[in-house]
Design a protein around this motif. Structure first.
Motif, PDB file in Angstrom:
ATOM      1  N   SER A 152      -5.640   3.983   2.761  1.00 44.20           N
ATOM      2  CA  SER A 152      -6.037   2.969   1.783  1.00 44.20           C
ATOM      3  C   SER A 152      -6.108   1.585   2.422  1.00 44.20           C
ATOM      4  CB  SER A 152      -5.037   2.953   0.623  1.00 44.20           C
ATOM      5  OG  SER A 152      -3.725   2.689   1.097  1.00 44.20           O
ATOM      6  N   VAL A 165       0.849  -1.189   0.000  1.00 44.78           N
ATOM      7  CA  VAL A 165       0.000   0.000   0.000  1.00 44.78           C
ATOM      8  C   VAL A 165       0.884   1.237   0.000  1.00 44.78           C
ATOM      9  CG1 VAL A 165      -1.902  -1.120   1.195  1.00 44.78           C
ATOM     10  CG2 VAL A 165      -0.123  -0.045   2.524  1.00 44.78           C
ATOM     11  N   ASN A 181      -9.259   1.407   4.398  1.00 43.51           N
ATOM     12  CA  ASN A 181     -10.423   1.277   3.525  1.00 43.51           C
ATOM     13  C   ASN A 181     -10.660  -0.176   3.132  1.00 43.51           C
ATOM     14  OD1 ASN A 181     -10.961   4.006   3.562  1.00 43.51           O
ATOM     15  ND2 ASN A 181      -9.723   4.440   1.744  1.00 43.51           N
TER      16      ASN A 181
END
Length: 332
Positions: free
Chosen positions: A311, A194, A314
């Motif tokens: 992210s 990520v 999420n």
């Protein structure tokens, strides 16, 4: 005549006195009470006579032929609507996975250590600057090559990993059906790749709050890092290994490395959960307060540091903002 009247009056007085004796008065009072009691009882039972009669539990309800036909039709339709084949397949899958889970747990510790050494060696050969995707590709390649090696060596009862025939058979099933569970068992976790974006909204010149960790101070040799999670194969499984403080966890790592037998992995990474509410991890386990993981890796790599990225959160809704673990790499 006067004498006769006086005699009659005298006789009447004696008769009245005889009739009003105590015994007859008592009997009369008792009879009156009995009549009153009967009247009260009759008045009480007369209300119950208006209550509806109780149903006869032994009475048989008779249905018409049309009603019976409709009931039988509904039972037939319900049975035909049941996914019988699907239910049977689900039961078979449950039995299959239960057997595989049992077999996975029966893998001997020596076999898991051999797998850990071999995988760590493969990752070490790739260097320190490889990406997460390259690590995943290397692991998948190792798994495919190992399965081929086991199948080719099955007739010789020996593989390139130095496994016996029984160990090769057990490892083959684990690689085919329980590959991700096997990685969890040996403490190997490859984080998702990520992008980490730092958001610094703190005003300038604001002093940092010093976080207090319960327990005695840690030795400089522990190299403690707050909000840090290091990866690596597990030397000691933290789910069943709890320590009162981070200092005790670090000391357990030092003691294991000092007392390790020849050929055993020596602890050089400790990971501790200081939060009373437990610590988040992307695996399937519930990690509780005071868990102490002892790990080994010649080239320690970070799983997470400081905060989980936006992210990542999420894609993992249960992940907190701040990494709850604290870790350290033992200095030589």
């Amino acid at each position: 005549m006067a004498r006769g009247i006086a005699r009659a009056v005298s006789f009447g007085g004696r008769a009245t006195a005889g009739w009003c004796s105590y015994r007859r008065v008592t009997v009369a009072v008792c009879l009156g009470n009995l009549v009153a009691a009967l009247l009260v009882l009759r008045s009480l039972t007369s209300h119950a006579s208006f209550a509806p009669p109780a149903p006869n539990l032994g009475e048989v309800v008779l249905y018409t032929e049309e009603q019976i036909r409709m009931v039988e039709e509904s039972i037939r339709i319900r049975r035909e609507a049941e996914p019988v084949e699907l239910v049977q397949e689900v039961k078979k899958l449950r039995k299959f996975f239960a057997r595989e889970e049992k077999r996975r747990k029966e893998l001997p510790l020596v076999l898991k250590q051999k797998v850990s050494y071999n995988i760590v060696g493969r990752l070490r050969d790739l260097g320190d600057n490889i990406s997460v995707s390259e690590q995943r590709e290397a692991l998948d390649s190792w798994r495919v090559e190992t399965l081929k090696d086991i199948k080719h060596a099955s007739t010789q009862n020996q593989s390139s990993l130095g496994l016996s025939g029984e160990e090769a058979r057990m490892l083959k099933r684990a690689l085919e059906f329980n590959w991700y569970m096997l990685m969890e068992d040996i403490g190997l976790f490859i984080p998702e790749e990520v992008m980490h974006i730092e958001h610094d909204d703190k005003p300038e010149n604001e002093p940092e709050e010093e976080e207090i960790i319960a327990g005695p101070p840690l030795s400089p040799q522990c190299n403690a890092e707050l909000h840090t999670d290091y990866g690596g194969p597990a030397v000691r499984w933290g789910l069943t290994h709890h320590k009162e403080s981070a200092a005790d966890c670090c000391q357990a790592c030092l003691d294991q490395a000092k007392n390790a037998k020849p050929g055993e992995m020596k602890c050089n990474i400790w990971v501790y959960c200081p939060s009373e509410f437990g610590c988040y991890s992307p695996d399937k386990y519930e990690h509780k307060h005071q868990e102490c993981w002892l790990k080994h890796d010649d080239n320690p790599k970070l799983n997470f540091k400081d905060k989980y990225s936006e992210s990542y959160r999420n894609s993992h809704p249960t992940a907190p903002v701040v990494v709850p673990w604290m870790s350290g790499v033992i200095s030589a």
